[in-house]
Each structure stands twice: as C-alpha cells, then as structure tokens.
Scaffold this motif. Structure first.
Motif, mmCIF file in Angstrom:
data_model
loop_
_atom_site.group_PDB
_atom_site.id
_atom_site.type_symbol
_atom_site.label_atom_id
_atom_site.label_comp_id
_atom_site.label_asym_id
_atom_site.label_seq_id
_atom_site.Cartn_x
_atom_site.Cartn_y
_atom_site.Cartn_z
ATOM 1 N N ILE A 57 0.876 -1.175 0.000
ATOM 2 C CA ILE A 57 0.000 0.000 0.000
ATOM 3 C C ILE A 57 0.914 1.226 0.000
ATOM 4 O O ILE A 57 1.909 1.261 0.731
ATOM 5 C CB ILE A 57 -0.926 0.003 1.247
ATOM 6 N N ASP A 69 -5.213 3.279 -4.098
ATOM 7 C CA ASP A 69 -6.566 2.946 -3.648
ATOM 8 C C ASP A 69 -7.105 1.859 -4.562
ATOM 9 O O ASP A 69 -6.332 1.248 -5.304
ATOM 10 C CB ASP A 69 -7.462 4.196 -3.587
ATOM 11 N N THR A 106 -9.048 -1.206 -1.629
ATOM 12 C CA THR A 106 -7.604 -1.011 -1.757
ATOM 13 C C THR A 106 -6.867 -2.306 -1.416
ATOM 14 O O THR A 106 -5.982 -2.748 -2.164
ATOM 15 C CB THR A 106 -7.140 0.130 -0.835
#
Length: 167
Positions: A57, A69, A106
């Motif tokens: 991420i 995202d 996400t």
C-alpha cells in the motif's frame, strides 16, 4: 533382408503417422468455422501475462510500485488510473461506510495484483491519460479484468454508474 528393413521403420511410422494427422487437424481446421472458433475448440486460447511485481500500500512521498486505492496504482514509477470502474474514496471519503469500503477495495486490489503475473492493456476508450496526468490502463490476469472482479465483489461500480453509492 527386405523384411528387416520394413520392421526397422515400423516404430517410427507408429509415431509419425498420428503426429501428421494431428498436425493436419491443428494447422488446417475445417473451413466452416472461424479462426477464433477453431482456436477455442482446440483449447489453445491463452493470454500470457508478462507484468509482475510486489505491490505494498502506498505511503510516504516516494512511490514507485504500490497501490494508492482501489482504482489507482503506481507501477515502475508511473501513476496509473485503472479504467472501467470506480471504487470508494480513501483520501477524502464522504462517509464512514465509504472509508471502510475504500480500505477494503484497496486491500483487495493489492491482493489481486500480488497473486501473480498480470497484463496492462491500453484504454479501450482511446484516451491515454486523464486530466490528472495518470496513465489510463486496464489491468487483467488470464484475460479477466481485475476491475470486473472488484465490481462483482461489491467493492467497485462500473464507470459512469450511479455516482457515490457508498454513502
């Protein structure tokens, strides 16, 4: 002597004749079917996914390969907006439900990308970049659009849908 010579070639003929017949069927399909139908019937329709990377991420200012995202990634230093679907916002959600679903979308995109090789394909609508300068691409694996998977799981909606359906 002549009998031995024919016996020597017999094992080769057992392999060569069936191979020739198979090749004739494979390379010269019946003329009443299209090439796509013939390929599907034979079972050789394969998509070769050539891209592969580990996607964390995104965090911090340095972004090379990561998931922003549910519909935006960085890949090899290029920011990419995946086309054909929208996911809930994570940076400026309209409500708590959108924030929750945005985090799930996400994480799910991260999981999908990290499962193995994938393909990045040109935007079927023709535009190469959006108004923010992001490359517009489709991400797929084995010919299946990963965005369609997110839509099917309720974590995204088709592009041009009803708008923010998460609040």
């Amino acid at each position: 002597m002549p009998a031995k010579r024919s016996v020597r070639w017999f094992p080769i003929a057992l392999v060569a004749l069936p191979l020739a017949a198979f090749s004739a069927v494979l390379f010269f399909p019946a003329t009443d079917s299209s090439p796509a139908e013939a390929e599907a019937a034979i079972g050789f329709a394969q998509v070769i996914d050539r891209e592969e990377a580990y996607f964390p991420i995104c965090s911090g200012p340095q972004r090379v390969t990561c998931v922003v995202d549910g519909d935006t990634i960085w890949y090899r230093g290029e920011k990419i907006r995946l086309v054909g679907f929208d996911t809930p916002e994570v940076s400026n959600p309209g409500c708590a439900n959108e924030a929750r679903l945005g985090a799930l979308a996400t994480e799910r995109l991260q999981d999908l990308l990290n499962e193995g090789a994938f393909s990045l394909e040109a935007n079927p609508e023709g535009r190469e970049h959006d108004r923010y300068g992001r490359a517009l691409l489709v991400v797929s694996r084995g010919g299946a659009n990963l965005g369609d998977m997110l839509v099917g799981e309720g974590l995204a909606e088709r592009r041009g849908g009803r708008g923010n359906v998460w609040c």
